[in-house]
Design a protein around this motif. Sequence first.
Motif, PDB file in Angstrom:
ATOM      1  N   VAL A  44       0.992  -1.225   0.157  1.00 22.85           N
ATOM      2  CA  VAL A  44      -0.094   0.029  -0.035  1.00 22.85           C
ATOM      3  C   VAL A  44       0.973   1.167  -0.103  1.00 22.85           C
ATOM      4  O   VAL A  44       1.673   1.506   1.114  1.00 22.85           O
ATOM      5  N   ASP A  45       0.864   2.115  -0.943  1.00 17.08           N
ATOM      6  CA  ASP A  45       1.817   3.159  -1.227  1.00 17.08           C
ATOM      7  C   ASP A  45       1.180   4.312  -0.202  1.00 17.08           C
ATOM      8  O   ASP A  45      -0.042   4.419  -0.065  1.00 17.08           O
ATOM      9  N   PRO A  46       2.125   4.721   0.652  1.00 16.55           N
ATOM     10  CA  PRO A  46       1.890   5.723   1.659  1.00 16.55           C
ATOM     11  C   PRO A  46       1.104   6.983   1.278  1.00 16.55           C
ATOM     12  O   PRO A  46       0.450   7.377   1.969  1.00 16.55           O
ATOM     13  N   GLU A  47       1.230   7.315   0.189  1.00 19.64           N
ATOM     14  CA  GLU A  47       0.266   8.254  -0.597  1.00 19.64           C
ATOM     15  C   GLU A  47      -0.976   8.300  -0.595  1.00 19.64           C
ATOM     16  O   GLU A  47      -1.798   8.898  -0.285  1.00 19.64           O
ATOM     17  N   ASN A  48      -1.431   6.867  -0.917  1.00 16.51           N
ATOM     18  CA  ASN A  48      -2.688   6.335  -0.820  1.00 16.51           C
ATOM     19  C   ASN A  48      -3.303   6.349   1.026  1.00 16.51           C
ATOM     20  O   ASN A  48      -4.147   6.190   0.973  1.00 16.51           O
ATOM     21  N   GLN A  49      -2.070   6.393   1.664  1.00 15.24           N
ATOM     22  CA  GLN A  49      -2.616   6.157   3.095  1.00 15.24           C
ATOM     23  C   GLN A  49      -2.772   7.520   3.704  1.00 15.24           C
ATOM     24  O   GLN A  49      -2.889   7.825   4.775  1.00 15.24           O
ATOM     25  N   ASN A  50      -2.457   8.591   2.706  1.00 15.16           N
ATOM     26  CA  ASN A  50      -2.615  10.063   3.505  1.00 15.16           C
ATOM     27  C   ASN A  50      -1.551  10.262   4.529  1.00 15.16           C
ATOM     28  O   ASN A  50      -1.932  10.724   5.621  1.00 15.16           O
ATOM     29  N   PHE A  51      -0.084   9.753   4.358  1.00 14.86           N
ATOM     30  CA  PHE A  51       0.683   9.995   5.363  1.00 14.86           C
ATOM     31  C   PHE A  51       1.088  11.411   5.517  1.00 14.86           C
ATOM     32  O   PHE A  51       1.141  11.891   6.558  1.00 14.86           O
ATOM     33  N   LEU A  52       1.119  12.186   4.409  1.00 11.23           N
ATOM     34  CA  LEU A  52       1.043  13.784   4.337  1.00 11.23           C
ATOM     35  C   LEU A  52      -0.011  14.534   4.165  1.00 11.23           C
ATOM     36  O   LEU A  52      -0.497  14.401   2.842  1.00 11.23           O
ATOM     37  N   LEU A  53      -0.844  14.719   5.001  1.00 14.55           N
ATOM     38  CA  LEU A  53      -2.058  15.129   4.898  1.00 14.55           C
ATOM     39  C   LEU A  53      -1.924  16.675   4.453  1.00 14.55           C
ATOM     40  O   LEU A  53      -1.102  17.664   4.742  1.00 14.55           O
ATOM     41  N   GLU A  54      -2.700  16.870   3.257  1.00 18.21           N
ATOM     42  CA  GLU A  54      -2.922  18.191   2.626  1.00 18.21           C
ATOM     43  C   GLU A  54      -3.097  19.481   3.505  1.00 18.21           C
ATOM     44  O   GLU A  54      -2.302  20.418   3.543  1.00 18.21           O
ATOM     45  N   GLY A  58       2.218  22.981   5.511  1.00 18.36           N
ATOM     46  CA  GLY A  58       2.957  23.783   6.185  1.00 18.36           C
ATOM     47  C   GLY A  58       3.795  23.475   7.456  1.00 18.36           C
ATOM     48  O   GLY A  58       4.617  24.186   7.845  1.00 18.36           O
ATOM     49  N   LYS A  59       3.511  22.267   7.870  1.00 19.84           N
ATOM     50  CA  LYS A  59       4.371  21.691   9.002  1.00 19.84           C
ATOM     51  C   LYS A  59       5.519  20.929   8.472  1.00 19.84           C
ATOM     52  O   LYS A  59       5.455  20.502   7.310  1.00 19.84           O
ATOM     53  N   LYS A  60       6.640  20.796   9.299  1.00 20.70           N
ATOM     54  CA  LYS A  60       7.616  19.804   9.204  1.00 20.70           C
ATOM     55  C   LYS A  60       7.062  18.418   9.116  1.00 20.70           C
ATOM     56  O   LYS A  60       5.941  17.980   9.592  1.00 20.70           O
ATOM     57  N   LYS A  61       7.514  17.666   8.305  1.00 16.53           N
ATOM     58  CA  LYS A  61       7.010  16.229   7.837  1.00 16.53           C
ATOM     59  C   LYS A  61       7.019  15.412   9.104  1.00 16.53           C
ATOM     60  O   LYS A  61       5.884  14.636   9.399  1.00 16.53           O
ATOM     61  N   TYR A  62       7.976  15.647  10.022  1.00 15.24           N
ATOM     62  CA  TYR A  62       8.001  14.685  11.100  1.00 15.24           C
ATOM     63  C   TYR A  62       6.840  15.120  12.071  1.00 15.24           C
ATOM     64  O   TYR A  62       6.524  14.274  13.188  1.00 15.24           O
ATOM     65  N   GLU A  63       6.132  16.251  11.930  1.00 15.11           N
ATOM     66  CA  GLU A  63       5.095  16.636  12.984  1.00 15.11           C
ATOM     67  C   GLU A  63       3.723  16.407  12.546  1.00 15.11           C
ATOM     68  O   GLU A  63       2.765  16.346  13.220  1.00 15.11           O
ATOM     69  N   LYS A 124      15.285  10.704   9.440  1.00 18.62           N
ATOM     70  CA  LYS A 124      15.124  11.712   8.546  1.00 18.62           C
ATOM     71  C   LYS A 124      14.590  11.330   7.103  1.00 18.62           C
ATOM     72  O   LYS A 124      14.030  12.195   6.660  1.00 18.62           O
ATOM     73  N   THR A 125      15.283  10.224   6.556  1.00 20.50           N
ATOM     74  CA  THR A 125      14.663   9.847   5.457  1.00 20.50           C
ATOM     75  C   THR A 125      13.499   9.499   5.468  1.00 20.50           C
ATOM     76  O   THR A 125      12.687   9.759   4.410  1.00 20.50           O
ATOM     77  N   ALA A 126      12.771   8.805   6.558  1.00 19.67           N
ATOM     78  CA  ALA A 126      11.553   8.250   6.594  1.00 19.67           C
ATOM     79  C   ALA A 126      10.680   9.689   6.496  1.00 19.67           C
ATOM     80  O   ALA A 126       9.706   9.811   5.918  1.00 19.67           O
ATOM     81  N   ASN A 127      11.190  10.802   7.207  1.00 20.01           N
ATOM     82  CA  ASN A 127      10.434  12.058   7.263  1.00 20.01           C
ATOM     83  C   ASN A 127      10.329  12.705   5.970  1.00 20.01           C
ATOM     84  O   ASN A 127       9.326  13.036   5.528  1.00 20.01           O
ATOM     85  N   GLU A 128      11.475  12.639   5.459  1.00 20.44           N
ATOM     86  CA  GLU A 128      11.473  13.574   3.981  1.00 20.44           C
ATOM     87  C   GLU A 128      11.021  12.831   2.778  1.00 20.44           C
ATOM     88  O   GLU A 128      10.244  13.232   1.948  1.00 20.44           O
ATOM     89  N   GLY A 129      11.113  11.212   2.897  1.00 22.93           N
ATOM     90  CA  GLY A 129      10.616  10.598   2.010  1.00 22.93           C
ATOM     91  C   GLY A 129       8.973  10.158   1.975  1.00 22.93           C
ATOM     92  O   GLY A 129       8.454   9.656   1.043  1.00 22.93           O
ATOM     93  N   GLY A 130       8.335  10.567   3.416  1.00 18.75           N
ATOM     94  CA  GLY A 130       7.091  10.376   3.391  1.00 18.75           C
ATOM     95  C   GLY A 130       6.441   8.984   3.800  1.00 18.75           C
ATOM     96  O   GLY A 130       5.524   8.483   3.178  1.00 18.75           O
ATOM     97  N   SER A 131       7.406   8.162   4.264  1.00 13.55           N
ATOM     98  CA  SER A 131       6.993   6.667   4.480  1.00 13.55           C
ATOM     99  C   SER A 131       7.618   6.151   5.870  1.00 13.55           C
ATOM    100  O   SER A 131       8.769   6.573   6.155  1.00 13.55           O
ATOM    101  N   LEU A 132       6.897   5.380   6.635  1.00 19.53           N
ATOM    102  CA  LEU A 132       7.305   4.641   7.857  1.00 19.53           C
ATOM    103  C   LEU A 132       7.601   3.340   7.472  1.00 19.53           C
ATOM    104  O   LEU A 132       7.732   2.313   8.428  1.00 19.53           O
ATOM    105  N   LEU A 133       7.766   2.914   6.212  1.00 22.15           N
ATOM    106  CA  LEU A 133       7.851   1.389   5.710  1.00 22.15           C
ATOM    107  C   LEU A 133       9.173   1.350   5.134  1.00 22.15           C
ATOM    108  O   LEU A 133       9.708   1.833   4.239  1.00 22.15           O
ATOM    109  N   TYR A 134      10.167   0.400   5.775  1.00 24.27           N
ATOM    110  CA  TYR A 134      11.458   0.171   5.439  1.00 24.27           C
ATOM    111  C   TYR A 134      11.477  -0.076   3.865  1.00 24.27           C
ATOM    112  O   TYR A 134      12.160   0.539   3.274  1.00 24.27           O
ATOM    113  N   GLU A 135      10.845  -1.297   3.444  1.00 22.38           N
ATOM    114  CA  GLU A 135      10.709  -1.616   1.880  1.00 22.38           C
ATOM    115  C   GLU A 135      10.359  -0.414   0.984  1.00 22.38           C
ATOM    116  O   GLU A 135      10.656  -0.290   0.161  1.00 22.38           O
TER     117      GLU A 135
END
Length: 503
Positions: A44-54, A58-63, A124-135
């Motif tokens: 399941v692609d994190p974009e489809n999970q709304n990892f970064l909500l619209e 304006g917030k930092k990604k890790y927040e 830091k990569t997880a925050n910038e890459g927008g995913s909490l899944l290693y693979e």
Amino acid sequence: MKKAEMGRFSISPDEDSSSYSSNSDFNYSYPTKQAALKSHYADVDPENQNFLLESNVGKKKYETDFHPGTTSFGMSVFNLSNAIVGSGILGLSYAMANTGIALFIILLTFVSIFSLYSVHLLLKTANEGGSLLYEQLGHKAFGMVGKLTASGSITMQNIGAMSSYLFIVKYELPLVIQALMNIEDTNGLWYLNGDYLVLLVSLVLILPLSLLRNLGYLGYTSGLSLLCMMFFLIVVIFKKFQIPCPAEIAFLVNETVNGSLAQPAAFVGFNRTESDSCQPRYFIFNSQTVYAVPILTFSFVCHPAILPIYEELKGRSRRRMMNVSKISFFAMFLMYLLAALFGYLTFYEHVESELLHTYSSVMETDILLLIVRLAVLMAVTLTVPVVIFPIRSSITHLLCASKEFSWWRHSVITVSILVFTNLLVIFVPNIRDIFGFIGASAAAMLIFILPSAFYIKLVKKESMKSVQKIGAMFFLLSGIVVMTGSMALIVLDWVHNAPGGGH
């Protein structure tokens, strides 16, 4: 027992077991384990999970709130400590015996610092890459090759963990049976043969538990494993002041008349020479020194568990997770150092590659050691099915992601994993070889290479000339050097030295 090998995590009773992804073939009421295994369902692609909500652009990604975390800071420290500590602790005294105290401490310090730095890169990569899944990070960075590499490294690490657990069964269960049945002559007794016992335990206990579709009570092995290792450490420290020097034992055996002193099995024939004197050495270089770094990297691998624990952390932020990591790594640094030091100061150069087995050489009927063996055996036996779950899930996802659940396929994959692991344990002569090979390959990939490669590729806001990217590049290169150098030296040792007699 290990951890990142799969991750052994504690229980949060307030977590709804139904919250786990419907794509899995099992459910959890243990949130951190649940999250850990989600990394093996990265379809399941994190974009489809709304990892970064619209609404949070304006917030930092890790927040950004993906799931509000439910695990407290203290429990997260416990979970990560549990993910770090594992069967590798049994090989640390052997590493110290072949490096010396000073060199071991230097290596332990560097490996722990490098592991912590790789956690920083991964978060830091997880925050910038927008995913909490290693693979999924691997897929985002390098496509299917990155995904397969990440999944393969985690699977390989887990198989190494399973092998190390079954090696403990192979080494320790015969001694427990021998002590409980008070058997002196072990010749020809099949139920004191470690190879037969591994097969029997795998067939009777591990296979039925591994075939379950959910882990259920096996989640309790998390805390049990950590408690067993802490108990093991206490006993190692206590026994240092109870067991005489091996050289002194050998000398007394040689001097004793008419067999009035029992002759310890492992020290038969030793003479009281300079090399056997009970003096600690601080720098040692020999053919076995090459195993030190792989054993240490194997012992510190917890990286597949980092992102799931981060996802479950209450008040989640990268700084807060780094504080969790610093406390956990420091606690495990002290635990590893004490276990290695007191084990080495008990047996010196006579330490075997699995420390607990070394004690049988001088104290075969000791009740305290018998209790430790029983506790460790119970913990590792119940942990093997936990480790099988993510391996099977990853294989199923890669080969049959779109197909419905099948008991036949579920059973074949489970049996195949167990058969392969049992063959490794039976035919690989030494647990040191498992620690060395997995530590030099999969552990080096998970600690050094993958986090730095993902960071370089996915963190776009920093230029390649920035201090951070240059540091990551050096870290990547150092990982390649560690992996290729360690593998080459280990293979050379295999070629030039005949396989050991078992331990």
